[in-house]
Enzyme design. Sequence first.
Site, PDB file in Angstrom:
ATOM      1  N   THR A  14     -30.561  56.474  -9.783  1.00  0.00           N
ATOM      2  CA  THR A  14     -31.874  56.700  -9.173  1.00  0.00           C
ATOM      3  C   THR A  14     -32.325  58.144  -9.355  1.00  0.00           C
ATOM      4  O   THR A  14     -33.520  58.422  -9.448  1.00  0.00           O
ATOM      5  CB  THR A  14     -31.803  56.350  -7.673  1.00  0.00           C
ATOM      6  OG1 THR A  14     -31.536  54.958  -7.568  1.00  0.00           O
ATOM      7  CG2 THR A  14     -33.101  56.648  -6.955  1.00  0.00           C
ATOM      8  N   THR A  95     -26.052  55.977  -6.881  1.00  0.00           N
ATOM      9  CA  THR A  95     -25.300  55.974  -5.616  1.00  0.00           C
ATOM     10  C   THR A  95     -24.423  54.730  -5.448  1.00  0.00           C
ATOM     11  O   THR A  95     -23.469  54.746  -4.687  1.00  0.00           O
ATOM     12  CB  THR A  95     -26.264  56.040  -4.409  1.00  0.00           C
ATOM     13  OG1 THR A  95     -27.122  54.897  -4.441  1.00  0.00           O
ATOM     14  CG2 THR A  95     -27.081  57.309  -4.407  1.00  0.00           C
ATOM     15  N   ASP A  96     -24.783  53.642  -6.155  1.00  0.00           N
ATOM     16  CA  ASP A  96     -24.144  52.366  -5.828  1.00  0.00           C
ATOM     17  C   ASP A  96     -22.645  52.320  -6.131  1.00  0.00           C
ATOM     18  O   ASP A  96     -21.892  51.675  -5.391  1.00  0.00           O
ATOM     19  CB  ASP A  96     -24.875  51.213  -6.537  1.00  0.00           C
ATOM     20  CG  ASP A  96     -26.200  50.899  -5.847  1.00  0.00           C
ATOM     21  OD1 ASP A  96     -26.391  51.352  -4.704  1.00  0.00           O
ATOM     22  OD2 ASP A  96     -27.043  50.217  -6.452  1.00  0.00           O
TER      23      ASP A  96
HETATM   24  C1  SIN Z   1     -29.052  54.602  -6.718  1.00  0.00           C
HETATM   25  O1  SIN Z   1     -28.764  55.480  -7.518  1.00  0.00           O
HETATM   26  O2  SIN Z   1     -29.342  54.900  -5.514  1.00  0.00           O
HETATM   27  C2  SIN Z   1     -29.121  53.138  -7.028  1.00  0.00           C
HETATM   28  C3  SIN Z   1     -29.068  52.861  -8.473  1.00  0.00           C
HETATM   29  C4  SIN Z   1     -27.764  53.242  -9.084  1.00  0.00           C
HETATM   30  O3  SIN Z   1     -26.731  53.190  -8.411  1.00  0.00           O
HETATM   31  O4  SIN Z   1     -27.779  53.588 -10.278  1.00  0.00           O
END
Ligand code: SIN
Length: 324
Positions: A14, A95-96
């Site tokens: 993200t 983040t995932d």
């Molecule tokens: C994020 O980064 O918050 C979600 C998408 C990902 O993990 O690439």
Amino acid sequence: MKPGKIVVLGTGGTIAGIASNRYDTSRYEAAQHGIDHLLSGLPVQELTELEIISEQVAQIDSKDMDHQVWRQLLVRCHHWLSQPDVAGLVITHGTDTIEETAYFLHRTLAARVPVVLTCAMRPANALLADGPQNLVDSLVLASQPQVKGVMVLCAGTLHSALDVQKAHAWRLDAFSSGDAGPLGHLVHGRLRQARAWPEPDALINEVARQALSEPMQWPRVEIVTSHAGANGALVDALMASPSTEPVRGLVVAGTGGGTVHQALLSALQRAQAQGIRVIYTSRSCRGMPTSSLRDQRVVYGLSPAKARIALMLELLCNFDPVAE
Ligand code: SIN
């Protein structure tokens, strides 16, 4: 001449995403901007004397993280950490699965300098994007000579690779270190350390790194969950299905202190009897049992997803994930 380098490796997420609506950022495409674009416009010269070098290692939504990207990331991290003038690494990531990548690198890198994974909860073009601040904080952290080890920095909080877990789906401060608490905070550009830096993992060494740096089939390890009404059908199906990639290990996400529904347990014991390595963890991420209540089978302190990595490394390199 500049005193050293910080290397920033981009993998997507993200932090590199673009939303069609800059206010409603619930819908966006992750991994759209390259790492150079993310760094452009940051007050890098004001932050550090060090030279910043960037490299795009991958460009993915981290839900799609796979072993080949991990291998490539490990190779590049190892390459840069072998250069004596590299003061630290920063890795931008979604983040995932950032906690899984952080744990993987913690187990496979001799990180005697900071290796800081960072991310964002809002895409790069959001009205109040959080990525630039997280990236700037990470550059500041990576330039500090007293910092070492693999860690995750998000919303000013610094988490160790062992403890970090994504705990919220949309808050900017989305991560928790559970009962262990954070390693520290970055406040107004200054580090406040709360705990000792994680020691680089001595268990995995040159042998493991060599094995991982070759294109290869990683040992297949699946996660099965114990829950009300659980039975052994999934485990039995995994054992029975003819596959070019047979299952070598199972991680059980057990209940509470690592307990398992008796119907599932029987199937796991059958799998074990067929030579499958089974390790037990808990669905509950907080509250390690006191020593008198500990079950020797259970790996405490590792989420099922991290225990899966530990077991894959064990199968690959023959070391013990429980020793952590
Ligand atoms: C994020 O980064 O918050 C979600 C998408 C990902 O993990 O690439």
